[in-house]
Design a protein around this motif. Structure first.
Motif, PDB file in Angstrom:
ATOM      1  N   LYS A 159     -12.731   8.004  -4.838  1.00 35.93           N
ATOM      2  CA  LYS A 159     -12.498   7.532  -6.199  1.00 35.93           C
ATOM      3  C   LYS A 159     -12.155   6.040  -6.206  1.00 35.93           C
ATOM      4  CE  LYS A 159     -10.981  11.927  -8.208  1.00 35.93           C
ATOM      5  NZ  LYS A 159      -9.886  12.632  -8.922  1.00 35.93           N
ATOM      6  N   LEU A 160     -11.392   5.618  -5.202  1.00 37.04           N
ATOM      7  CA  LEU A 160     -11.057   4.201  -5.103  1.00 37.04           C
ATOM      8  C   LEU A 160     -12.304   3.364  -4.847  1.00 37.04           C
ATOM      9  CD1 LEU A 160      -8.913   1.972  -5.002  1.00 37.04           C
ATOM     10  CD2 LEU A 160      -8.661   2.451  -2.563  1.00 37.04           C
ATOM     11  N   GLN A 161     -13.186   3.865  -4.001  1.00 33.24           N
ATOM     12  CA  GLN A 161     -14.431   3.156  -3.721  1.00 33.24           C
ATOM     13  C   GLN A 161     -15.297   3.066  -4.976  1.00 33.24           C
ATOM     14  OE1 GLN A 161     -16.806   4.970  -0.661  1.00 33.24           O
ATOM     15  NE2 GLN A 161     -18.326   3.327  -0.641  1.00 33.24           N
ATOM     16  N   ALA A 162     -15.307   4.132  -5.760  1.00 33.31           N
ATOM     17  CA  ALA A 162     -16.114   4.154  -6.982  1.00 33.31           C
ATOM     18  C   ALA A 162     -15.635   3.116  -8.000  1.00 33.31           C
ATOM     19  CB  ALA A 162     -16.079   5.552  -7.607  1.00 33.31           C
ATOM     20  N   ILE A 166       1.848   1.574 -18.302  1.00 29.39           N
ATOM     21  CA  ILE A 166       1.343   1.908 -19.633  1.00 29.39           C
ATOM     22  C   ILE A 166       1.081   3.406 -19.779  1.00 29.39           C
ATOM     23  CG2 ILE A 166      -0.450   1.470 -21.345  1.00 29.39           C
ATOM     24  CD1 ILE A 166       1.334  -0.924 -20.777  1.00 29.39           C
ATOM     25  N   CYS A 167       0.297   3.964 -18.860  1.00 29.49           N
ATOM     26  CA  CYS A 167      -0.098   5.375 -18.985  1.00 29.49           C
ATOM     27  C   CYS A 167       0.675   6.302 -18.054  1.00 29.49           C
ATOM     28  CB  CYS A 167      -1.596   5.528 -18.729  1.00 29.49           C
ATOM     29  SG  CYS A 167      -2.086   5.149 -17.019  1.00 29.49           S
ATOM     30  N   SER A 168       1.473   5.749 -17.141  1.00 24.54           N
ATOM     31  CA  SER A 168       2.299   6.516 -16.191  1.00 24.54           C
ATOM     32  C   SER A 168       1.479   7.295 -15.169  1.00 24.54           C
ATOM     33  CB  SER A 168       3.231   7.483 -16.945  1.00 24.54           C
ATOM     34  OG  SER A 168       4.093   6.760 -17.819  1.00 24.54           O
ATOM     35  N   GLN A 169       0.159   7.113 -15.155  1.00 22.73           N
ATOM     36  CA  GLN A 169      -0.676   7.763 -14.140  1.00 22.73           C
ATOM     37  C   GLN A 169      -0.678   6.913 -12.867  1.00 22.73           C
ATOM     38  OE1 GLN A 169      -2.126  10.815 -14.525  1.00 22.73           O
ATOM     39  NE2 GLN A 169      -0.978  10.830 -16.462  1.00 22.73           N
ATOM     40  N   PRO A 170      -0.937   7.527 -11.694  1.00 23.70           N
ATOM     41  CA  PRO A 170      -0.923   6.759 -10.444  1.00 23.70           C
ATOM     42  C   PRO A 170      -1.833   5.534 -10.525  1.00 23.70           C
ATOM     43  CG  PRO A 170      -1.055   9.107  -9.976  1.00 23.70           C
ATOM     44  CD  PRO A 170      -1.212   8.969 -11.456  1.00 23.70           C
ATOM     45  N   ALA A 171      -1.303   4.396 -10.131  1.00 17.40           N
ATOM     46  CA  ALA A 171      -2.100   3.173 -10.193  1.00 17.40           C
ATOM     47  C   ALA A 171      -3.235   3.190  -9.182  1.00 17.40           C
ATOM     48  CB  ALA A 171      -1.207   1.956  -9.958  1.00 17.40           C
ATOM     49  N   LEU A 172      -3.022   3.842  -8.057  1.00 18.59           N
ATOM     50  CA  LEU A 172      -4.033   3.920  -7.009  1.00 18.59           C
ATOM     51  C   LEU A 172      -4.377   5.383  -6.748  1.00 18.59           C
ATOM     52  CD1 LEU A 172      -5.529   2.037  -4.932  1.00 18.59           C
ATOM     53  CD2 LEU A 172      -3.793   2.745  -3.281  1.00 18.59           C
ATOM     54  N   PRO A 173      -5.641   5.772  -6.860  1.00 21.81           N
ATOM     55  CA  PRO A 173      -6.006   7.177  -6.613  1.00 21.81           C
ATOM     56  C   PRO A 173      -5.810   7.551  -5.144  1.00 21.81           C
ATOM     57  CG  PRO A 173      -7.974   5.829  -6.832  1.00 21.81           C
ATOM     58  CD  PRO A 173      -6.816   4.945  -7.191  1.00 21.81           C
ATOM     59  N   LYS A 174      -5.413   8.772  -4.902  1.00 25.57           N
ATOM     60  CA  LYS A 174      -5.207   9.234  -3.528  1.00 25.57           C
ATOM     61  C   LYS A 174      -6.526   9.519  -2.826  1.00 25.57           C
ATOM     62  CE  LYS A 174      -0.636  11.240  -4.441  1.00 25.57           C
ATOM     63  NZ  LYS A 174       0.200  12.447  -4.365  1.00 25.57           N
ATOM     64  N   ASP A 175      -7.571   9.831  -3.593  1.00 24.93           N
ATOM     65  CA  ASP A 175      -8.884  10.110  -3.022  1.00 24.93           C
ATOM     66  C   ASP A 175      -9.598   8.785  -2.718  1.00 24.93           C
ATOM     67  OD1 ASP A 175     -11.389  10.920  -2.321  1.00 24.93           O
ATOM     68  OD2 ASP A 175     -11.704  12.241  -4.042  1.00 24.93           O
ATOM     69  N   MET A 185       0.825  -1.205   0.000  1.00 25.86           N
ATOM     70  CA  MET A 185       0.000   0.000   0.000  1.00 25.86           C
ATOM     71  C   MET A 185       0.860   1.256   0.000  1.00 25.86           C
ATOM     72  SD  MET A 185      -3.107  -0.913  -0.275  1.00 25.86           S
ATOM     73  CE  MET A 185      -2.422  -2.185  -1.352  1.00 25.86           C
ATOM     74  N   ASP A 186       2.003   1.191   0.657  1.00 24.62           N
ATOM     75  CA  ASP A 186       2.899   2.343   0.639  1.00 24.62           C
ATOM     76  C   ASP A 186       3.540   2.505  -0.742  1.00 24.62           C
ATOM     77  OD1 ASP A 186       4.503   4.459   2.069  1.00 24.62           O
ATOM     78  OD2 ASP A 186       6.131   3.153   1.380  1.00 24.62           O
ATOM     79  N   ARG A 187       3.815   1.395  -1.399  1.00 24.57           N
ATOM     80  CA  ARG A 187       4.484   1.445  -2.700  1.00 24.57           C
ATOM     81  C   ARG A 187       3.519   1.842  -3.815  1.00 24.57           C
ATOM     82  NH1 ARG A 187       5.886  -2.133  -6.943  1.00 24.57           N
ATOM     83  NH2 ARG A 187       4.511  -3.734  -6.069  1.00 24.57           N
ATOM     84  N   ILE A 188       2.309   1.322  -3.787  1.00 27.36           N
ATOM     85  CA  ILE A 188       1.382   1.541  -4.883  1.00 27.36           C
ATOM     86  C   ILE A 188       0.927   2.992  -4.982  1.00 27.36           C
ATOM     87  CG2 ILE A 188      -0.707   1.027  -3.581  1.00 27.36           C
ATOM     88  CD1 ILE A 188      -1.819  -0.365  -6.003  1.00 27.36           C
ATOM     89  N   THR A 189       0.949   3.710  -3.861  1.00 30.47           N
ATOM     90  CA  THR A 189       0.539   5.111  -3.902  1.00 30.47           C
ATOM     91  C   THR A 189       1.598   6.012  -4.533  1.00 30.47           C
ATOM     92  OG1 THR A 189       1.393   5.401  -1.648  1.00 30.47           O
ATOM     93  CG2 THR A 189      -0.952   4.905  -1.889  1.00 30.47           C
ATOM     94  N   SER A 190       2.809   5.495  -4.668  1.00 25.04           N
ATOM     95  CA  SER A 190       3.895   6.326  -5.205  1.00 25.04           C
ATOM     96  C   SER A 190       4.351   5.905  -6.597  1.00 25.04           C
ATOM     97  CB  SER A 190       5.098   6.293  -4.251  1.00 25.04           C
ATOM     98  OG  SER A 190       5.587   4.968  -4.101  1.00 25.04           O
ATOM     99  N   ILE A 191       3.767   4.831  -7.150  1.00 27.92           N
ATOM    100  CA  ILE A 191       4.167   4.383  -8.481  1.00 27.92           C
ATOM    101  C   ILE A 191       3.033   4.594  -9.464  1.00 27.92           C
ATOM    102  CG2 ILE A 191       5.735   2.639  -7.564  1.00 27.92           C
ATOM    103  CD1 ILE A 191       3.607   0.541  -8.161  1.00 27.92           C
ATOM    104  N   GLY A 192       3.381   4.597 -10.733  1.00 26.86           N
ATOM    105  CA  GLY A 192       2.389   4.793 -11.780  1.00 26.86           C
ATOM    106  C   GLY A 192       2.186   3.533 -12.594  1.00 26.86           C
TER     107      GLY A 192
END
Length: 221
Positions: free
Chosen positions: A124-127, A112-121, A102-109
């Motif tokens: 949004k994750l619940q949605a 493919i698209c280089s966007q964050p893999a896990l949303p900080k909000d 969980m600490d790693r996934i919030t800081s990596i993208g």
């Protein structure tokens, strides 16, 4: 084989039946030409059948080779550490894994698209995991469908992708590719929600053949 070859085969079989029926009715023209026509038609059907058998054999051999490669690749994974066959008397392993991931996934993208893999909000994750069945309006259902395409997916090498990015990467050539993340050396990418590489390649080839046949039909009409 594609639809064009199937139509050719059915057409030849129909011709054989028509010649046979005409010969039984006593049609003199059919009697004159039936022997040659049937011989040529049977030869053509035999060639098409042999071609289909060769294609099937080639696909089976390719799938066998892929399964051997997959078995060799999976040797490097130690599933007994994570599949429950070697249970631990405490939750330390689970907590350590969750804390690290969980600490790693919030800081990596996403690779493919280089966007964050896990949303900080958190909303949004619940949605991304809300069901479409209880959506009250079409607009809400559409929004949930789009959100679900961005939910994070973890592949066997440990890297995280967006669902839509991973789906496109797995279903389009080159098939059997390695993980797209730079520096990942775990070999071919794999996820249990996607079928074997041979099946993905076959599905893609089928779609391409269907698109070509539709284009040819449109040009003919």
């Amino acid at each position: 084989m594609n639809l064009k070859h199937d139509v050719e085969t059915l057409s030849l079989v129909r011709d054989l039946r028509e010649v046979g029926s005409a010969a039984k009715r006593g049609d003199s023209n059919a009697k004159v030409h039936s022997k040659t026509d049937r011989k040529n038609a049977r030869r053509a059907v035999g060639k098409i059948t042999a071609h289909e058998a060769a294609d099937d054999a080639q696909r089976k051999e390719k799938e066998r080779q892929w399964q051997e490669e997959e078995a060799q690749r999976m040797v490097g994974y130690h599933f007994t550490e994570h599949d429950g066959s070697n249970p631990q008397p405490s939750l330390l392993a689970v907590v350590t894994f969750l804390s690290r991931e969980m600490d790693r996934i919030t800081s990596i993208g996403c690779p493919i698209c280089s966007q964050p893999a896990l949303p900080k909000d958190p909303d949004k994750l619940q949605a991304q995991y809300q069901s479409l069945a209880d959506a009250k309006t079409e607009k809400e259902k559409k929004a949930r469908r789009i959100a679900r395409q961005q939910r994070p997916e973890r592949v066997y090498c440990g890297c995280w992708y967006h669902h839509s990015c991973l789906d496109k990467y797995m279903r389009e050539p080159p098939f059997g590719a390695e993980c797209a993340r730079i520096g990942c050396d775990r070999g071919r990418i794999y996820h249990p929600d996607w079928p074997a590489t041979v099946e993905l390649e076959r599905a893609w080839a089928g779609k391409q053949a269907q698109a070509r046949e539709i284009a040819d039909a449109a040009m003919f009409l």
